[in-house]
Scaffold this motif. Structure first.
Motif, PDB file in Angstrom:
ATOM      1  N   GLN A   1      17.056  13.686 -26.885  1.00  0.00           N
ATOM      2  CA  GLN A   1      17.044  12.363 -27.814  1.00  0.00           C
ATOM      3  C   GLN A   1      16.309  13.117 -28.893  1.00  0.00           C
ATOM      4  O   GLN A   1      16.824  12.823 -30.124  1.00  0.00           O
ATOM      5  CB  GLN A   1      16.438  11.236 -27.361  1.00  0.00           C
ATOM      6  CG  GLN A   1      16.332  10.196 -28.186  1.00  0.00           C
ATOM      7  CD  GLN A   1      15.900   8.847 -27.587  1.00  0.00           C
ATOM      8  OE1 GLN A   1      15.707   8.872 -26.351  1.00  0.00           O
ATOM      9  NE2 GLN A   1      15.657   7.870 -28.353  1.00  0.00           N
ATOM     10  N   MET A   2      14.873  13.935 -28.542  1.00  0.00           N
ATOM     11  CA  MET A   2      14.352  14.381 -29.766  1.00  0.00           C
ATOM     12  C   MET A   2      15.105  15.382 -30.517  1.00  0.00           C
ATOM     13  O   MET A   2      15.101  15.537 -31.706  1.00  0.00           O
ATOM     14  CB  MET A   2      13.057  14.821 -29.392  1.00  0.00           C
ATOM     15  CG  MET A   2      12.117  13.960 -28.759  1.00  0.00           C
ATOM     16  SD  MET A   2      10.746  14.876 -27.907  1.00  0.00           S
ATOM     17  CE  MET A   2       9.978  15.629 -29.297  1.00  0.00           C
ATOM     18  N   LEU A   3      15.771  16.586 -29.871  1.00  0.00           N
ATOM     19  CA  LEU A   3      16.742  17.518 -30.489  1.00  0.00           C
ATOM     20  C   LEU A   3      17.954  16.833 -31.179  1.00  0.00           C
ATOM     21  O   LEU A   3      18.362  17.365 -32.157  1.00  0.00           O
ATOM     22  CB  LEU A   3      17.135  18.199 -29.391  1.00  0.00           C
ATOM     23  CG  LEU A   3      16.074  19.258 -28.800  1.00  0.00           C
ATOM     24  CD1 LEU A   3      16.714  19.885 -27.564  1.00  0.00           C
ATOM     25  CD2 LEU A   3      15.430  20.055 -29.799  1.00  0.00           C
ATOM     26  N   ILE A   4      18.621  16.032 -30.921  1.00  0.00           N
ATOM     27  CA  ILE A   4      19.540  15.185 -31.522  1.00  0.00           C
ATOM     28  C   ILE A   4      19.030  14.581 -32.771  1.00  0.00           C
ATOM     29  O   ILE A   4      19.876  14.782 -33.984  1.00  0.00           O
ATOM     30  CB  ILE A   4      20.274  14.244 -30.674  1.00  0.00           C
ATOM     31  CG1 ILE A   4      21.000  14.764 -29.255  1.00  0.00           C
ATOM     32  CG2 ILE A   4      21.420  13.522 -31.568  1.00  0.00           C
ATOM     33  CD1 ILE A   4      21.602  13.976 -28.436  1.00  0.00           C
TER      34      ILE A   4
ATOM     35  N   ALA B   1      18.381  15.092 -38.579  1.00  0.00           N
ATOM     36  CA  ALA B   1      17.549  15.114 -39.742  1.00  0.00           C
ATOM     37  C   ALA B   1      17.978  16.291 -40.624  1.00  0.00           C
ATOM     38  O   ALA B   1      18.045  16.634 -41.902  1.00  0.00           O
ATOM     39  CB  ALA B   1      16.205  15.535 -39.541  1.00  0.00           C
ATOM     40  N   CYS B   2      18.539  17.413 -39.886  1.00  0.00           N
ATOM     41  CA  CYS B   2      18.801  18.687 -40.626  1.00  0.00           C
ATOM     42  C   CYS B   2      20.225  18.443 -41.394  1.00  0.00           C
ATOM     43  O   CYS B   2      20.330  18.942 -42.428  1.00  0.00           O
ATOM     44  CB  CYS B   2      19.111  19.942 -39.625  1.00  0.00           C
ATOM     45  SG  CYS B   2      17.685  20.653 -38.879  1.00  0.00           S
TER      46      CYS B   2
ATOM     47  N   ILE C   1      28.417  14.307 -31.402  1.00  0.00           N
ATOM     48  CA  ILE C   1      27.008  14.592 -32.056  1.00  0.00           C
ATOM     49  C   ILE C   1      27.391  14.920 -33.409  1.00  0.00           C
ATOM     50  O   ILE C   1      26.555  14.418 -34.471  1.00  0.00           O
ATOM     51  CB  ILE C   1      26.341  15.564 -31.458  1.00  0.00           C
ATOM     52  CG1 ILE C   1      25.777  15.100 -29.802  1.00  0.00           C
ATOM     53  CG2 ILE C   1      25.050  15.981 -32.145  1.00  0.00           C
ATOM     54  CD1 ILE C   1      25.212  16.262 -28.850  1.00  0.00           C
ATOM     55  N   MET C   2      28.380  15.851 -33.674  1.00  0.00           N
ATOM     56  CA  MET C   2      28.711  16.205 -34.956  1.00  0.00           C
ATOM     57  C   MET C   2      29.194  15.069 -35.740  1.00  0.00           C
ATOM     58  O   MET C   2      28.861  14.950 -36.978  1.00  0.00           O
ATOM     59  CB  MET C   2      29.626  17.266 -34.895  1.00  0.00           C
ATOM     60  CG  MET C   2      29.085  18.579 -34.358  1.00  0.00           C
ATOM     61  SD  MET C   2      30.492  19.913 -33.730  1.00  0.00           S
ATOM     62  CE  MET C   2      30.789  20.359 -35.564  1.00  0.00           C
ATOM     63  N   SER C   3      29.987  14.315 -35.115  1.00  0.00           N
ATOM     64  CA  SER C   3      30.588  13.022 -35.900  1.00  0.00           C
ATOM     65  C   SER C   3      29.774  12.081 -36.454  1.00  0.00           C
ATOM     66  O   SER C   3      29.389  11.585 -37.119  1.00  0.00           O
ATOM     67  CB  SER C   3      31.431  12.375 -34.810  1.00  0.00           C
ATOM     68  OG  SER C   3      32.107  10.992 -35.417  1.00  0.00           O
ATOM     69  N   VAL C   4      28.535  11.922 -35.337  1.00  0.00           N
ATOM     70  CA  VAL C   4      27.342  10.757 -35.717  1.00  0.00           C
ATOM     71  C   VAL C   4      26.605  11.609 -36.947  1.00  0.00           C
ATOM     72  O   VAL C   4      26.133  10.777 -37.871  1.00  0.00           O
ATOM     73  CB  VAL C   4      26.540  10.819 -34.528  1.00  0.00           C
ATOM     74  CG1 VAL C   4      25.038  10.123 -34.980  1.00  0.00           C
ATOM     75  CG2 VAL C   4      27.333   9.863 -33.369  1.00  0.00           C
TER      76      VAL C   4
END
Length: 298
Positions: free
Chosen positions: A32-35, A40-41, A93-96
């Motif tokens: 969760q933290m990494l996602i 943020a990036c 993940i990329m979509s979000v």
């Protein structure tokens, strides 16, 4: 017959399960933290694009970049999840993250919940906004007029072959092919064997090379004996592999013309492809490059 009493886990099994569940909880927290760190990036990427493209609309969706990322995901995957499943997780993940930069609207010929919407979801993920249209032409118009960022429309199926109406639209609208989607249809819905259907992603942007690309063209040639042989010879001379070739006769004025729809391997920035396109465009024939784009990854 005596009633069987269900077995209860031993104390040691319960302790082992608790340890594993605690590990999963800790991993979930890290994920969760990494996602969120990745998101943020993505927001920072959007800020940089907007800052350095003040006079032009910033392009947030990069098909070649996404294809490269998904290929790397699959290449470095060590299991136990299959490569395709791992790539699908990253697709979402990329979509979000992309939705944080710019929520995408994607037109498609309806109905809602049909195969074409499934193709939209497979390519853009669940965070894109699908916009159902009454027919393919309305989807083309939505992108050309700026109402939607992209469109997805069928181009071929195992049962019906090439969708000729889409070719007519390519002749009338100035859109580029930005990607392709391959969908394996459910055999229980087709009343036959499972079949692939191919869809095209349409937009206005030029797509840079991804390293594993296709190019699609429309070529109109005056109908005469040996015309197909001549067209194929131009590809054969340069060892360019065709992945799709369709032709039909069209009437223009008093003459008949052969209209060729051709998919082939390579990007229009490749030296051999550039040479091919220059040759095809230098004669009396009419050439329209529909686009170079990444081959389907999923």
């Amino acid at each position: 017959m005596a009633e069987q009493v269900p077995e209860t886990p031993s104390a040691s099994a319960e302790a082992e399960l608790k340890t594993l569940r605690d590990q999963i909880d800790a991993i979930d927290q890290q994920l969760q933290m990494l996602i969120n760190k990745r998101a943020a990036c993505a927001q920072q990427v959007a800020e940089v694009k907007q800052r350095f493209n003040q006079n032009l609309p910033a392009v947030f969706y990069r098909p070649e970049r996404e294809a490269q990322v998904l290929r790397r995901v699959m290449a470095r995957n060590t299991g136990p999840l299959p490569d395709q499943d791992m790539a699908r997780l990253f697709r979402e993940i990329m979509s979000v993250c992309l939705a944080l930069e710019q929520p995408l609207s994607v037109a498609y010929p309806g109905p809602e919940g049909g195969y074409t919407e499934q193709a939209v979801r497979k390519h853009f993920g669940l965070s894109a906004k699908g916009v159902a249209m009454t027919d393919p032409e309305q989807a083309f118009k939505a992108v050309e007029q700026g109402h939607c960022h992209y469109a997805v429309t069928p181009i071929e199926s195992a049962h019906e072959g090439l969708v000729s109406h889409t070719l007519d639209l390519f002749r009338r609208y100035d859109l580029r092919i930005c990607g392709e989607v391959e969908l394996l249809l459910d055999p229980t819905d087709d009343k036959t064997l499972a079949a692939d259907t191919r869809y095209l992603v349409l937009g206005k942007q030029y797509v840079e090379p991804s390293g594993h690309d296709k190019t699609s063209i429309l070529l109109s040639v005056k109908d005469q004996p040996g015309v197909l042989h001549d067209v194929l010879g131009a590809f054969r001379q340069r060892n360019i592999s065709l992945t799709r070739l369709e032709s039909r006769t069209v009437h223009q004025g008093l003459d008949d013309y052969s209209l060729f729809y051709i998919d082939f391997e390579g990007h229009q920035e490749d030296a051999s492809v550039m040479e091919l396109l220059n040759e095809l465009a230098s004669g009396p024939d009419t050439l329209k490059v529909l686009g170079s784009y990444p081959r389907a990854v999923l």
